[in-house]
Design a protein around this motif. Structure first.
Motif, PDB file in Angstrom:
ATOM      1  N   THR A 162       0.901  -1.154  -0.170  1.00 38.69           N
ATOM      2  CA  THR A 162      -0.152  -0.011   0.039  1.00 38.69           C
ATOM      3  C   THR A 162       0.720   1.113  -0.173  1.00 38.69           C
ATOM      4  O   THR A 162       2.062   1.133   0.244  1.00 38.69           O
ATOM      5  N   ASP A 163       0.348   2.327  -0.184  1.00 35.18           N
ATOM      6  CA  ASP A 163       0.894   3.867  -0.369  1.00 35.18           C
ATOM      7  C   ASP A 163       0.165   4.616   0.475  1.00 35.18           C
ATOM      8  O   ASP A 163      -1.092   4.968   0.038  1.00 35.18           O
ATOM      9  N   LEU A 164       0.927   4.918   1.655  1.00 36.07           N
ATOM     10  CA  LEU A 164      -0.102   6.132   2.330  1.00 36.07           C
ATOM     11  C   LEU A 164       0.255   7.553   2.088  1.00 36.07           C
ATOM     12  O   LEU A 164      -0.552   8.312   2.730  1.00 36.07           O
ATOM     13  N   HIS A 165       0.757   7.575   1.047  1.00 27.45           N
ATOM     14  CA  HIS A 165       1.125   8.786   0.537  1.00 27.45           C
ATOM     15  C   HIS A 165       1.552  10.102   1.401  1.00 27.45           C
ATOM     16  O   HIS A 165       2.452   9.775   2.208  1.00 27.45           O
ATOM     17  N   ASN A 166       0.898  11.132   1.644  1.00 28.01           N
ATOM     18  CA  ASN A 166       1.460  12.224   2.570  1.00 28.01           C
ATOM     19  C   ASN A 166       0.802  11.868   3.926  1.00 28.01           C
ATOM     20  O   ASN A 166       0.458  13.072   4.516  1.00 28.01           O
ATOM     21  N   TRP A 167       0.784  10.752   4.772  1.00 26.91           N
ATOM     22  CA  TRP A 167       0.266  10.654   5.851  1.00 26.91           C
ATOM     23  C   TRP A 167       1.206  11.375   6.859  1.00 26.91           C
ATOM     24  O   TRP A 167       2.498  11.500   6.731  1.00 26.91           O
ATOM     25  N   ASP A 168       0.645  11.857   7.882  1.00 34.79           N
ATOM     26  CA  ASP A 168       1.614  12.778   8.805  1.00 34.79           C
ATOM     27  C   ASP A 168       2.008  11.899  10.082  1.00 34.79           C
ATOM     28  O   ASP A 168       2.220  12.159  10.763  1.00 34.79           O
ATOM     29  N   GLY A 169       1.475  10.353   9.832  1.00 34.60           N
ATOM     30  CA  GLY A 169       1.793   9.451  11.165  1.00 34.60           C
ATOM     31  C   GLY A 169       0.867   9.495  12.033  1.00 34.60           C
ATOM     32  O   GLY A 169       1.070   8.384  12.963  1.00 34.60           O
ATOM     33  N   GLU A 170      -0.058  10.138  12.129  1.00 37.38           N
ATOM     34  CA  GLU A 170      -1.026  10.240  13.078  1.00 37.38           C
ATOM     35  C   GLU A 170      -2.612  10.080  12.953  1.00 37.38           C
ATOM     36  O   GLU A 170      -3.486   9.560  13.558  1.00 37.38           O
ATOM     37  N   ASN A 171      -3.025  10.325  11.688  1.00 38.63           N
ATOM     38  CA  ASN A 171      -4.391  10.405  11.188  1.00 38.63           C
ATOM     39  C   ASN A 171      -4.809   8.737  11.043  1.00 38.63           C
ATOM     40  O   ASN A 171      -4.072   7.866  10.247  1.00 38.63           O
TER      41      ASN A 171
END
Length: 304
Positions: A162-171
């Motif tokens: 999977t690609d989480l793209h621009n995840w902030d690590g918290e959402n």
């Protein structure tokens, strides 16, 4: 038993409207005269991953929900013209769309139309099971319907990326994808502490590898053996657009993994494919082929 497909790509089909702007961020003005123009074309994350995998010679099938509308026709034509198998499920809200603002240096700002999705959107379970049974691996986009498909893919025994793209690590929305995949890609752009986030994915989930892409800085690969930096590859042509570079990286990496390469080699394949994608105009849809990828990897001049 031989699978019919190497990779089943789930989700991420849609249409982008490309707008070239003189700079980013774009200063406020009443109007701008735009050249070379404004163009709508099929090609969101799932489309581009499927294109990248298919161009590298992997047997690829793409499954997603699209609308019965002219934008859906663009998505259908994208797959048909490139010989990529595509199964569509009706999306009542219409085909997903975005506007991409592209600056002269190739940077991109994407504006996603979130009004197309509904809470009730689902990929039919029997359809997912059927395609999963015919596939070796699944690459899952982080769209709402795909979250419900993850358990079905695991039941089928597929490896998952999977690609989480621009995840902030918290959402928390991203967590089922982050902790449910064997290979996890994420952009380092929004991560305050990329190594901490990568290690959390590795420790809490099932991933054997976590890759954080960082543009011109290269990428970072975390496995049980530790963290490694993957240098960026210098493109052979001018950089015109970063759109699709992360999808191309994922396709190159998965090509390596599915052809038996070690993870360091997979990351190099991803870097070469991503660099090539940066040389393709935003209004185009092209991906490096297997011969081109292997040639670039074999020639030291292609690497910094």
């Amino acid at each position: 038993m031989t699978s019919e497909y190497d990779v089943l790509v789930l989700g991420g089909a849609g249409v982008d409207t490309i707008v070239y702007v003189p700079e980013l961020p774009l200063p406020y003005a009443d109007s701008y005269m735009i050249r070379p123009g404004i163009e709508a074309r099929a090609g969101q994350t799932g489309d581009f991953v499927a294109l990248g995998l298919s161009s590298l010679g992997l047997r690829t099938h793409h499954l997603d929900m699209i609308g019965d509308d002219p934008y859906g026709d663009l998505v259908r034509a994208f797959h048909r013209d490139r010989g990529i198998d595509f199964t569509e499920v009706p999306l009542p809200g219409g085909t997903k769309r975005a506007v991409n603002l592209v600056s002269p240096d190739g940077r991109r700002l994407s504006l996603y139309d979130d009004s197309r999705s509904r809470e009730s959107d689902r990929l039919p379970e029997e359809l997912v099971r059927s395609l999963a049974a015919a596939s070796r691996h699944a690459h899952v986009s982080i769209t709402h319907p795909c979250a419900f498909a993850l358990p079905l893919l695991r039941e089928a025994g597929l490896t998952i990326s999977t690609d989480l793209h621009n995840w902030d690590g918290e959402n928390p929305y991203h967590e089922p994808f982050a902790y449910g995949a064997d290979i996890v890609f994420v952009s380092a752009t929004a991560l305050a502490d990329k190594e901490k986030t990568m290690r959390r994915i590795l420790e809490r989930g099932r991933a054997e590898a976590v890759v954080a892409t960082a543009g011109a800085e290269g990428a970072y690969l975390l496995t049980a053996d530790g963290l490694a930096h993957i240098p960026a590859v210098t493109p052979r042509a001018p950089v015109v657009d970063s759109n699709g570079a992360g999808d191309a990286f994922a396709a190159g990496f998965l090509f390596g993994r599915l052809t038996g390469e070690d993870l360091d080699r997979c990351a190099l394949y991803g870097s070469v494919a991503g660099a090539y994608a940066c040389t393709v105009p935003a209004t185009g849809s092209d991906a490096i082929d297997r011969a081109g990828l292997l040639r670039e990897v074999a020639e030291p001049t292609s690497r910094p």
